[in-house]
Motif scaffolding. Structure first.
Motif, short mmCIF file in Angstrom:
data_model
loop_
_atom_site.label_atom_id
_atom_site.label_comp_id
_atom_site.label_asym_id
_atom_site.label_seq_id
_atom_site.Cartn_x
_atom_site.Cartn_y
_atom_site.Cartn_z
N VAL A 117 0.84 -1.20 0.00
CA VAL A 117 0.00 0.00 0.00
C VAL A 117 0.88 1.26 0.00
O VAL A 117 0.59 2.24 -0.67
CB VAL A 117 -0.96 -0.01 1.22
CG1 VAL A 117 -1.67 1.33 1.37
CG2 VAL A 117 -1.98 -1.13 1.06
N ALA A 118 2.01 1.19 0.74
CA ALA A 118 2.89 2.36 0.83
C ALA A 118 3.82 2.46 -0.38
O ALA A 118 4.55 3.44 -0.53
CB ALA A 118 3.72 2.28 2.11
N GLY A 119 3.82 1.46 -1.23
CA GLY A 119 4.67 1.46 -2.42
C GLY A 119 6.14 1.22 -2.12
O GLY A 119 7.02 1.66 -2.85
N VAL A 120 6.43 0.53 -1.03
CA VAL A 120 7.82 0.19 -0.67
C VAL A 120 8.09 -1.25 -1.11
O VAL A 120 7.15 -2.04 -1.26
CB VAL A 120 8.00 0.30 0.88
CG1 VAL A 120 9.46 0.15 1.27
CG2 VAL A 120 7.46 1.61 1.39
N MET A 121 9.39 -1.61 -1.31
CA MET A 121 9.73 -2.98 -1.70
C MET A 121 9.22 -3.96 -0.63
O MET A 121 9.70 -3.95 0.51
CB MET A 121 11.25 -3.13 -1.82
CG MET A 121 11.80 -2.68 -3.15
SD MET A 121 13.59 -2.72 -3.11
CE MET A 121 13.86 -4.48 -3.18
N PRO A 122 8.25 -4.83 -0.97
CA PRO A 122 7.64 -5.69 0.05
C PRO A 122 8.63 -6.64 0.73
O PRO A 122 8.60 -6.79 1.95
CB PRO A 122 6.56 -6.45 -0.70
CG PRO A 122 6.64 -6.06 -2.11
CD PRO A 122 7.65 -5.01 -2.29
#
Lengths: 269, 223
Positions: A59-64
């Motif tokens: 959701v935050a657009g960070v590398m999961p």
């Protein structure tokens, strides 16, 4: 035979095979000591934490993978601290961490409505989610853990069998626990893509339980656990492809069948 | 004291706000057989764990003579019922403290293990699964493991718990035999029965205070 050739002509199947075999091996290696020390619930707690972390990352657009690894590592050390602290009910606290992370994950995905996320693939796994990076990381991890096992095998046995005695002869039990928690965290984060957050801990627990039913020595239990883990993964992967079934669930059911057979052939090795 | 192996100097131990052992002084020399007695919860296990370095002292110190190693037999370890481990694996693990950075055992290590099993009359158990042994056999195996760790000082935490009368007598005979070879022994016992006070010294713990007696003195005063 031609079906098998066709199956592994797909890039995603090769990635799943490489990552899966490596992760199954590592999970079995850490599984026997964790189950014997009654700490196998750590896998369950961490996998649900990983789900929450991946949801936040997406959701935050960070590398999961990166965020999940970071959060799961922190959770692993929190669980370690909880299990050593006599003032708290450790199993209840691990359950609290586990269900809270799952709930946060579902809520975050639900609130981040604009994001196109397949919830099922993270809960139950998807072989399409495994990239080459994951496959390479799994192989590197497997090699590192195997070397660690060979070098520290006698100490791993001593700590697993009787931690207090091991400490009395100078083994650093706390360091061992930390190393196992760390490996467990990496296994969970990579393995979650294949088997899903709800099923990955089965890869740690089942081969260990099966091996313990079949073997008389610790060394045999470790070797048999690794063989069972790899065979169950391969059979599960192939069956899931042939019958168009979810890979994670198929691998776990194959593990369950092998375990039930082992119950019949108690301690024959 | 001649041939002193272990010395506790003003050792204070505790957990959280609770001070269990207050400023304990104790000396153990070669050939000593010390029985540690006291009521339940008096701190007997805490004292020996402090001596072993398993509990960090609040104050004071534990001095172990250079080169001396301790072989420990913990109290009623809750071994997993289905633990896959042979007697060989369990006994060999006693060597860990002496192995340094060595990864594999040497043939001489296996010879030493068989020597210890023979000494305790359990040679035939080498390949047996530990969890399938009787209580008395398990204690002998754990004693063999402790003997692999040391040739100088044994520390035993209530080793006769869960043993029937015959096994307990047999276990004590073995300990007395080992002690006669010069091995020092510290053994926690319940003190319910004077028969358990088989050593030449008694250390009594009351209200956190540690007092040492010869066994004869202790029997005269308290029994």
């Amino acid at each position: 035979m031609s079906t098998l050739v066709e199956m592994f002509s797909y890039d995603f199947m090769v990635r799943a095979l490489v990552a899966g075999v490596a992760i199954a091996l590592v999970a079995a290696l850490i599984g026997v000591p964790l189950v014997l020390r009654r700490s196998s619930m750590i896998g369950d707690g961490l996998s649900h934490t990983a789900f929450g972390a991946v949801a936040v990352a997406l959701v935050a657009g960070v590398m999961p993978t990166f965020l999940a690894l970071l959060i799961v590592l922190m959770a692993a050390f929190v669980i370690l601290w909880i299990s050593r602290n006599r003032k708290v009910y450790s199993d209840a606290m691990i359950a609290v961490l586990s269900v809270s992370s799952l709930a946060v994950g579902v809520l975050v995905i639900s609130l981040g409505g604009g994001v196109n996320i397949d919830l099922n693939s993270y809960l139950f796994g998807s072989i399409l989610a495994v990239g080459w990076m994951d496959a390479v990381m799994s192989v590197v991890l497997a090699v590192m853990v195997m070397i660690l096992y060979i070098v520290l095998f006698k100490r791993i046995f001593a700590v697993t069998f009787d931690a207090e005695f091991a400490q009395s002869v100078g083994v650093k039990v706390g360091l061992f626990d930390a190393i196992f928690a760390l490996i467990c965290a990496v296994v969970v984060v990579i393995g979650m893509k294949l088997l899903g957050a709800l099923l990955i801990s089965g890869l740690i627990i089942f081969p260990a339980l099966t091996a313990m039913r079949l073997t008389k020595s610790f060394k045999c239990a470790i070797i048999v656990g690794c063989i069972v883990a790899v065979v169950a993964f391969l059979v599960g992967l192939i069956l899931s492809f042939l019958l168009t079934l979810p890979t994670g669930a198929t691998v776990i059911v194959v593990n369950l069948v092998i375990f039930l057979v082992a119950v019949v052939f108690n301690r024959c090795l | 004291m001649k041939n002193e192996l272990l010395k506790l100097e003003k050792l204070t131990l505790g957990f959280g706000d609770n001070v269990v052992i207050k400023s304990a002084d104790l000396k153990v020399g070669q050939g000593d057989f010390v029985c540690v007695v006291g009521a339940n919860g008096s701190g007997k296990s805490t004292l020996v764990k402090g001596a072993l370095g398993l509990i960090k002292p609040r104050s004071g110190k534990v001095v172990l003579r250079d080169g001396v190693r301790i072989g420990y037999l913990p109290q009623e370890t809750n071994f997993e019922m289905n633990f896959s481990a042979t007697v060989r694996e369990v006994v060999m693990s006693g060597l860990l403290g002496k192995m340094g950075r060595r990864i594999f055992y040497k043939p001489a290590d296996y010879e030493l293990m068989r020597e210890k099993l023979k000494l305790l009359g359990i040679m035939d158990l080498e390949s047996v699964v530990f969890s399938e042994l009787s209580g008395g056999q398990k204690q002998k195996v754990l004693l063999a493991r402790a003997l692999m760790a040391t040739a100088e000082l044994l520390v035993l935490d209530e080793p006769s718990n869960n043993l029937d009368y015959k096994s307990r007598r047999e276990f004590y005979e073995i300990l007395l035999g080992l002690n006669q070879t010069g091995l020092a022994i510290i053994m926690i016992t319940h003190d319910l029965d004077a028969e358990d006070l088989i050593g030449n010294k008694v250390v009594a713990i009351q209200d956190g205070r540690v007092k040492a007696f010869t066994t004869a003195e202790y029997m005269e005063k308290f029994k």
